[in-house]
Design an enzyme around this catalytic site. Sequence first.
Site, PDB file in Angstrom:
ATOM      1  N   TYR A  47       0.814  -1.219   0.000  1.00 50.52           N
ATOM      2  CA  TYR A  47       0.000   0.000   0.000  1.00 50.52           C
ATOM      3  C   TYR A  47       0.848   1.271   0.000  1.00 50.52           C
ATOM      4  O   TYR A  47       0.322   2.363  -0.240  1.00 50.52           O
ATOM      5  CB  TYR A  47      -0.930   0.030   1.223  1.00 50.52           C
ATOM      6  CG  TYR A  47      -1.949  -1.075   1.286  1.00 50.52           C
ATOM      7  CD1 TYR A  47      -2.175  -1.937   0.212  1.00 50.52           C
ATOM      8  CD2 TYR A  47      -2.700  -1.267   2.443  1.00 50.52           C
ATOM      9  CE1 TYR A  47      -3.101  -2.957   0.291  1.00 50.52           C
ATOM     10  CE2 TYR A  47      -3.640  -2.291   2.531  1.00 50.52           C
ATOM     11  CZ  TYR A  47      -3.835  -3.125   1.460  1.00 50.52           C
ATOM     12  OH  TYR A  47      -4.759  -4.139   1.545  1.00 50.52           O
ATOM     13  N   HIS A 105      -0.008 -11.521   1.748  1.00 53.88           N
ATOM     14  CA  HIS A 105      -0.984 -10.678   1.059  1.00 53.88           C
ATOM     15  C   HIS A 105      -1.656 -11.427  -0.102  1.00 53.88           C
ATOM     16  O   HIS A 105      -2.875 -11.421  -0.236  1.00 53.88           O
ATOM     17  CB  HIS A 105      -0.278  -9.422   0.545  1.00 53.88           C
ATOM     18  CG  HIS A 105      -1.191  -8.283   0.272  1.00 53.88           C
ATOM     19  ND1 HIS A 105      -0.788  -6.977   0.265  1.00 53.88           N
ATOM     20  CD2 HIS A 105      -2.516  -8.231  -0.002  1.00 53.88           C
ATOM     21  CE1 HIS A 105      -1.806  -6.189   0.008  1.00 53.88           C
ATOM     22  NE2 HIS A 105      -2.865  -6.933  -0.168  1.00 53.88           N
TER      23      HIS A 105
END
Length: 273
Positions: A47, A105
């Site tokens: 991110y 992830h």
Amino acid sequence: MEMIDTQGIRIPRLGFGTFRMPGMGCQPVVESALALGYRHIDTAAMYENEDAVGAALAGAGVARGDLHITTKVWHDSLQPDAVHRSFDTSLKRLRLDYVDLFMVHWPSRDMDLPAVLEAMQKLKDEGRTRAIGVCNFTLPMLKTTLDDVRAPLACVQVEYHPFLSQARLLDFLRPKQIPLVAYAPLAQGRAAKDPVLARIGEKHGATAAQVALAWLLDQDGVIAIPKAQHKESQQSNLGALKVRLDDEDRRAIAALPKDQRYVSPPFAPKWDA
């Protein structure tokens, strides 16, 4: 805020997602969420906002023990040494001594899953993460993770909203008492515009988005992490905690299409596996 206990940690059922909030512009957004009462913050190395999240946490004045912080390792770092390097970098950026949850992830096609999970377990054993989990794993991957490797997963994070069924996954996880964390719980904004959800909302004095979140939180073992950049939307999402759906509402939502997946990058696994 209702909590879910899993693998020695307590996770607030309504969290705050930070996907697509790169850079330090994320800091005031997280500061706003913390000021409103959010205590579950979800970030990731990919991110590119862990520095901003760390700065917001450092200045929030919230006791560390009252916070649940999740971060994740990207799929290009799923080798044991790389997992540790990614974790070290994330922890430094977050300005924390430990995180509450460290997750894979996305799976990688060439990952050595037992080795990856062993590396993550080592971080847990060292007290640097309180728990471990995985995101975007298929059912066969999860069966290997839990039944063969016997990894102590605290939760599984996947896309989940009123337009995508995760019934098979929930049927698998619930007997094992492993919660599901729903990302993109508002279907990337689509839930807010859905006429069926809007009609249900009118009945309860709520918005369509609040109904979508309430539907998720109405389910046993489900956690939701909506993102919201503006304070008004952050506050509105918290309002979903007060919405109580009835059987008529649940039937109407059950009748919505349940095959709409909006997050499926080129490196995603085959979901029907």
